[in-house]
Motif scaffolding. Sequence first.
Motif, PDB file in Angstrom:
ATOM      1  N   ASP A   1     -15.878   7.758  -0.570  1.00  0.00           N
ATOM      2  CA  ASP A   1     -16.588   6.671   0.111  1.00  0.00           C
ATOM      3  C   ASP A   1     -16.029   5.338  -0.400  1.00  0.00           C
ATOM      4  N   PHE A   2     -14.691   5.241  -0.337  1.00  0.00           N
ATOM      5  CA  PHE A   2     -13.981   4.140  -1.001  1.00  0.00           C
ATOM      6  C   PHE A   2     -14.430   2.753  -0.570  1.00  0.00           C
ATOM      7  N   GLU A   3     -14.954   2.664   0.651  1.00  0.00           N
ATOM      8  CA  GLU A   3     -15.288   1.324   1.138  1.00  0.00           C
ATOM      9  C   GLU A   3     -16.370   0.644   0.303  1.00  0.00           C
TER      10      GLU A   3
ATOM     11  N   TYR B   1       0.814  -1.216   0.000  1.00  0.00           N
ATOM     12  CA  TYR B   1       0.000   0.000   0.000  1.00  0.00           C
ATOM     13  C   TYR B   1       0.846   1.264   0.000  1.00  0.00           C
ATOM     14  N   GLY B   2       0.262   2.312  -0.586  1.00  0.00           N
ATOM     15  CA  GLY B   2       0.806   3.661  -0.502  1.00  0.00           C
ATOM     16  C   GLY B   2      -0.261   4.505   0.153  1.00  0.00           C
ATOM     17  N   SER B   3       0.053   5.123   1.278  1.00  0.00           N
ATOM     18  CA  SER B   3      -0.993   5.787   2.054  1.00  0.00           C
ATOM     19  C   SER B   3      -0.412   6.954   2.825  1.00  0.00           C
ATOM     20  N   GLN B   4      -1.066   8.092   2.762  1.00  0.00           N
ATOM     21  CA  GLN B   4      -0.562   9.265   3.472  1.00  0.00           C
ATOM     22  C   GLN B   4      -1.255   9.431   4.821  1.00  0.00           C
ATOM     23  N   THR B   5      -2.571   9.270   4.814  1.00  0.00           N
ATOM     24  CA  THR B   5      -3.305   9.531   6.056  1.00  0.00           C
ATOM     25  C   THR B   5      -3.990   8.277   6.588  1.00  0.00           C
ATOM     26  N   GLY B   6      -3.671   7.120   6.033  1.00  0.00           N
ATOM     27  CA  GLY B   6      -4.127   5.873   6.644  1.00  0.00           C
ATOM     28  C   GLY B   6      -5.283   5.170   5.952  1.00  0.00           C
ATOM     29  N   ASN B   7      -5.952   5.824   4.992  1.00  0.00           N
ATOM     30  CA  ASN B   7      -7.116   5.170   4.374  1.00  0.00           C
ATOM     31  C   ASN B   7      -6.719   3.952   3.547  1.00  0.00           C
ATOM     32  N   ALA B   8      -5.760   4.122   2.666  1.00  0.00           N
ATOM     33  CA  ALA B   8      -5.336   3.002   1.811  1.00  0.00           C
ATOM     34  C   ALA B   8      -4.702   1.906   2.668  1.00  0.00           C
ATOM     35  N   GLU B   9      -4.005   2.331   3.702  1.00  0.00           N
ATOM     36  CA  GLU B   9      -3.386   1.367   4.616  1.00  0.00           C
ATOM     37  C   GLU B   9      -4.480   0.544   5.302  1.00  0.00           C
ATOM     38  N   TYR B  10      -5.481   1.223   5.769  1.00  0.00           N
ATOM     39  CA  TYR B  10      -6.592   0.535   6.426  1.00  0.00           C
ATOM     40  C   TYR B  10      -7.251  -0.458   5.468  1.00  0.00           C
TER      41      TYR B  10
ATOM     42  N   LYS C   1      -3.869  24.640  -6.637  1.00  0.00           N
ATOM     43  CA  LYS C   1      -4.895  24.573  -5.596  1.00  0.00           C
ATOM     44  C   LYS C   1      -4.432  23.726  -4.417  1.00  0.00           C
ATOM     45  N   ASP C   2      -4.877  24.109  -3.227  1.00  0.00           N
ATOM     46  CA  ASP C   2      -4.703  23.284  -2.039  1.00  0.00           C
ATOM     47  C   ASP C   2      -6.070  23.294  -1.376  1.00  0.00           C
ATOM     48  N   VAL C   3      -6.886  22.308  -1.746  1.00  0.00           N
ATOM     49  CA  VAL C   3      -8.279  22.342  -1.291  1.00  0.00           C
ATOM     50  C   VAL C   3      -8.599  21.066  -0.513  1.00  0.00           C
TER      51      VAL C   3
ATOM     52  N   THR D   1      -3.831   8.934  -3.756  1.00  0.00           N
ATOM     53  CA  THR D   1      -3.107   9.994  -4.472  1.00  0.00           C
ATOM     54  C   THR D   1      -3.052  11.194  -3.545  1.00  0.00           C
ATOM     55  N   HIS D   2      -1.944  11.908  -3.548  1.00  0.00           N
ATOM     56  CA  HIS D   2      -1.865  13.070  -2.662  1.00  0.00           C
ATOM     57  C   HIS D   2      -1.320  14.311  -3.321  1.00  0.00           C
ATOM     58  N   ASP D   3      -1.586  15.422  -2.655  1.00  0.00           N
ATOM     59  CA  ASP D   3      -1.019  16.702  -3.063  1.00  0.00           C
ATOM     60  C   ASP D   3      -1.156  16.939  -4.568  1.00  0.00           C
ATOM     61  N   ASN D   4      -2.366  16.879  -5.039  1.00  0.00           N
ATOM     62  CA  ASN D   4      -2.670  17.142  -6.439  1.00  0.00           C
ATOM     63  C   ASN D   4      -1.880  16.257  -7.394  1.00  0.00           C
ATOM     64  N   GLY D   5      -2.183  14.984  -7.375  1.00  0.00           N
ATOM     65  CA  GLY D   5      -1.648  14.073  -8.392  1.00  0.00           C
ATOM     66  C   GLY D   5      -0.361  13.377  -8.023  1.00  0.00           C
ATOM     67  N   HIS D   6       0.130  13.550  -6.792  1.00  0.00           N
ATOM     68  CA  HIS D   6       1.410  12.941  -6.430  1.00  0.00           C
ATOM     69  C   HIS D   6       1.218  11.641  -5.646  1.00  0.00           C
TER      70      HIS D   6
ATOM     71  N   ASP E   1      -8.594  17.307  -9.844  1.00  0.00           N
ATOM     72  CA  ASP E   1      -8.417  17.092 -11.281  1.00  0.00           C
ATOM     73  C   ASP E   1      -7.686  15.779 -11.547  1.00  0.00           C
ATOM     74  N   ASP E   2      -6.697  15.469 -10.703  1.00  0.00           N
ATOM     75  CA  ASP E   2      -5.904  14.257 -10.915  1.00  0.00           C
ATOM     76  C   ASP E   2      -6.456  13.122 -10.072  1.00  0.00           C
ATOM     77  N   PHE E   3      -7.706  12.765 -10.342  1.00  0.00           N
ATOM     78  CA  PHE E   3      -8.368  11.740  -9.540  1.00  0.00           C
ATOM     79  C   PHE E   3      -7.617  10.406  -9.661  1.00  0.00           C
TER      80      PHE E   3
ATOM     81  N   SER F   1      -7.087   1.894  -6.564  1.00  0.00           N
ATOM     82  CA  SER F   1      -6.721   3.291  -6.317  1.00  0.00           C
ATOM     83  C   SER F   1      -7.807   3.965  -5.489  1.00  0.00           C
ATOM     84  N   ILE F   2      -7.393   4.743  -4.499  1.00  0.00           N
ATOM     85  CA  ILE F   2      -8.387   5.573  -3.819  1.00  0.00           C
ATOM     86  C   ILE F   2      -7.993   7.033  -3.960  1.00  0.00           C
ATOM     87  N   GLY F   3      -8.987   7.889  -3.992  1.00  0.00           N
ATOM     88  CA  GLY F   3      -8.730   9.305  -4.174  1.00  0.00           C
ATOM     89  C   GLY F   3      -9.990  10.093  -3.899  1.00  0.00           C
ATOM     90  N   ASP F   4     -10.046  11.239  -4.515  1.00  0.00           N
ATOM     91  CA  ASP F   4     -11.185  12.129  -4.305  1.00  0.00           C
ATOM     92  C   ASP F   4     -11.473  12.785  -5.659  1.00  0.00           C
ATOM     93  N   SER F   5     -12.674  12.516  -6.190  1.00  0.00           N
ATOM     94  CA  SER F   5     -12.971  12.951  -7.555  1.00  0.00           C
ATOM     95  C   SER F   5     -13.101  14.468  -7.672  1.00  0.00           C
TER      96      SER F   5
HETATM   97  C1  LIG Z   1      -3.711  17.621   0.319  1.00  0.00           C
HETATM   98  C2  LIG Z   1      -4.457  16.522  -0.395  1.00  0.00           C
HETATM   99  C3  LIG Z   1      -4.324  16.364  -1.756  1.00  0.00           C
HETATM  100  C4  LIG Z   1      -5.020  15.363  -2.442  1.00  0.00           C
HETATM  101  N1  LIG Z   1      -4.871  15.253  -3.792  1.00  0.00           N
HETATM  102  C5  LIG Z   1      -5.574  14.305  -4.447  1.00  0.00           C
HETATM  103  C6  LIG Z   1      -5.471  14.179  -5.862  1.00  0.00           C
HETATM  104  O1  LIG Z   1      -4.754  14.895  -6.538  1.00  0.00           O
HETATM  105  N2  LIG Z   1      -6.196  13.213  -6.473  1.00  0.00           N
HETATM  106  C7  LIG Z   1      -7.026  12.373  -5.783  1.00  0.00           C
HETATM  107  O2  LIG Z   1      -7.666  11.532  -6.397  1.00  0.00           O
HETATM  108  N3  LIG Z   1      -7.150  12.474  -4.441  1.00  0.00           N
HETATM  109  C8  LIG Z   1      -6.449  13.412  -3.756  1.00  0.00           C
HETATM  110  N4  LIG Z   1      -6.581  13.523  -2.401  1.00  0.00           N
HETATM  111  C9  LIG Z   1      -7.534  12.655  -1.702  1.00  0.00           C
HETATM  112  C10 LIG Z   1      -6.883  11.423  -1.065  1.00  0.00           C
HETATM  113  O3  LIG Z   1      -6.352  10.550  -2.043  1.00  0.00           O
HETATM  114  C11 LIG Z   1      -7.990  10.711  -0.281  1.00  0.00           C
HETATM  115  O4  LIG Z   1      -8.338  11.522   0.813  1.00  0.00           O
HETATM  116  C12 LIG Z   1      -7.576   9.333   0.208  1.00  0.00           C
HETATM  117  O5  LIG Z   1      -8.678   8.706   0.848  1.00  0.00           O
HETATM  118  C13 LIG Z   1      -6.427   9.407   1.182  1.00  0.00           C
HETATM  119  O6  LIG Z   1      -5.960   8.114   1.408  1.00  0.00           O
HETATM  120  P1  LIG Z   1      -4.719   7.851   2.386  1.00  0.00           P
HETATM  121  O7  LIG Z   1      -5.207   8.188   3.757  1.00  0.00           O
HETATM  122  O8  LIG Z   1      -4.439   6.389   2.264  1.00  0.00           O
HETATM  123  O9  LIG Z   1      -3.583   8.673   1.936  1.00  0.00           O
HETATM  124  C14 LIG Z   1      -5.877  14.495  -1.718  1.00  0.00           C
HETATM  125  C15 LIG Z   1      -6.007  14.653  -0.324  1.00  0.00           C
HETATM  126  C16 LIG Z   1      -5.312  15.645   0.337  1.00  0.00           C
HETATM  127  C17 LIG Z   1      -5.487  15.786   1.828  1.00  0.00           C
END
Ligand SMILES: Cc1cc2nc3c(=O)[nH]c(=O)nc-3n(C[C@H](O)[C@H](O)[C@H](O)COP(=O)(O)O)c2cc1C
Length: 549
Positions: free
Chosen positions: A147-149, A26-35, A546-548, A76-81, A117-119, A110-114
Amino acid sequence: MSIITDLHGERPIVTDMDAPDLTILYGSQTGNAEYLAYQIHGASEKNGDTVALASLEEWLHSDDRALRRLLVVTSTHDNGHMPDNAAEFWEWIQSLEPGALAGMPYAVLSIGDSMYDDFCKAGHDIDGRLHELGAVRVVEGVDCDIDFEFTATKWAKPAVADLLAADPWTADAPTAGVEAGMAESTGDSDRRYLARVSASQNLSKPGSAKEVVHYELTVDDGGFAYEPGDSISVFVTNPPRLVEEWIAVFGDVDVTRQDATRPLREVLAAEVELRLVHPGLIAGLARLRPDNRAVARLAQMLQTGDRDGLEEWLWGRDVLDVLTDLDCRDVPAEDVLDILRPLQHRDYSIASSPVGDDGRVHLTVNGVRYDAGGRSYAGAATSFLRERAVDGSPFEVRRVPAHEFRLPAADVPVIMVGPGVGVAPFRAFLRHRDAVGAGGRNWLFFGDQHRAYDFLYEDEFADLSRRGTLTHLDLAFSRDQADKHYVQDEIRRSADELRDWVAQGGYIYVCGDKVHMAPDVDRAFADILGGDAAVDELKVQGRYVKDVY
Ligand SMILES: Cc1cc2nc3c(=O)[nH]c(=O)nc-3n(C[C@H](O)[C@H](O)[C@H](O)COP(=O)(O)O)c2cc1C
C-alpha cells in the motif's frame, strides 16, 4: 538538456534546459514505482523548480547526465533483484571509484512487498552504494509496502522540499563505466514478441469455485527463447465492454495527451488501468475536486494512513465505480486520464518446456470473473486471453527471465511445492526433465480445494508418475474432508524422507500464494529441517527458492 519521459516511460521527451534542480529517476518493473515517480514529479514542479523525470536506464544512456540533486524511486523484483530498467544503473554505480559522487544530495524511496525476505532490497542497495560513493543522504530513505501510496505520500513532500533546499552538486556525473554496464546487460530483455493463442482448455471441472484455463501460445517472430522457470509478460488491453461503459459516460470524443490527439476509446483500450484501483486515484480526485466532500473524506484516510478504512471502501470497485460513487463522472476525460495508472501487463509462469513443447509457451491462468451491483467484472487478462483464443489475433509478450528459479544439474533431486496455479513452473520443470531425460528424482506437492474439480493436469501427472519422471506426488485437497488439509501437512507427514532428499543435495522450490501458503510452507520446512537457520542456509546456497505472488 534533460530527459523527461511520458507516463509510460516509452517516449523520452528531450527538453532544452539547464541542469534540472532535481532529477527523479525510477526503477520499475510493473509500473508502480514509475507511477509514483510521475506523481512526485507532478507535485514537485509546482513551486517553479525544474524537475526531470526518467527511468534509471534512460538517464544512464542520455547525452547529458548533469545532476544537481537526485531522488531515486525503485521497486525490488524477483526476490531481491533490481527491476530490469534499474539493472544497468546498478552495474554502473558499482563500477564507480570511491568518492565519484562526493557531495551529491540524494534520497531513495523504495517500494516492495514485506512478504518477501528481501523487502525493498534494490532500494537499499542503491541507497547504500550512493552513500559509499560519497553522495549525501539528505533524507533517510523510506520503505513502502504494497500500500505504498500511504507511506510515499507522507514522505515525498517534505523529502522533496529538503532535497531542493540542499546545496546543489555542481560536478558532472562520471561517464566511466557506462559502456561496461551496457555490455553486461542482456540487451534484448525488453524485446517484445507477437504471440497468438493456438490452443486452450479449461482445467477446472464443472462444480469448481475456480476458472483455471490452460493456454498454449505460439510466438510469431523467430528468436524467442526461454528456459524452465521463466515467466512471460502478456501486454493485455482492456475488455471492449468496459471501454464502451466508459465511452457511454465520457462520450466518443478525442483527447489530447502529450501533444497528440487521439480517440478516447483508443487510449482507454490500451493505455490506462481501468480494473485495478489504486489509492493514488483518490489523491488525484482530491486535487481535481477540492470541494467534493466524499472525495475529501477518503483523501483524509490516505493522508492519515487509515489504510484499512480506504481499502474497505475501495474493495470490489473498479475505476468507473469510484468515479460514479464519488459523483466525479463530470470530471473532463483528459483530467481523469492523467490520474490513472498505465495499463499493467500481466505476468505468468511458463508451464511448458522449451525442449519438449515445440517452442510453444503454455500458461496456467486463474480467471477472475464476478457480478456485483448490476455490473459484470472480468479481470483484464481473463477476458483478453479468452477473446484472443476465439479470434486468433496477435498480441505482445515479453520474456521475464528467472534469476534463481532454475533447475539444478540433471541428477540433483528436486522438491516442488505448488498448490493451485503455483503448479505452472513445476509442470515446466517436469516436462523439461522428462524431455531431456534428466535422471534426478522429482517430488511434487500439489493441492487445491476439491480433487474432483480442481486437480490441475491430473492425467499428465499420472503419466509422468508411470514413466518414473515424477518420483512422488503428494496431494492435499483442503475441502474433501471435515478438517482442512494443506500441502504443509503433507510436508510434515513426509519429514524423514524429505530430510534425506535435502541431505542428498536436493533443491526446494515453492510457488503460489504468498499470503498464506508460502509462510505456512516455510514454517513446515523450518520445523522438519532443524529450524529457521537451516532454511536460511539453504536459501544462501540457492537451494530454497520461491516464486510467490
Ligand atoms: C515476481 C516478483 C518478485 C518480487 N520480489 C520482491 C522482493 O524480493 N522484495 C520486495 O520487497 N518486493 C518484491 N516484489 C514486490 C514488488 O516490489 C512490488 O509489487 C512493487 O510494488 C512493484 O513495483 P513496480 O511495479 O514499480 O515494479 C516482487 C514482486 C514480484 C511480482
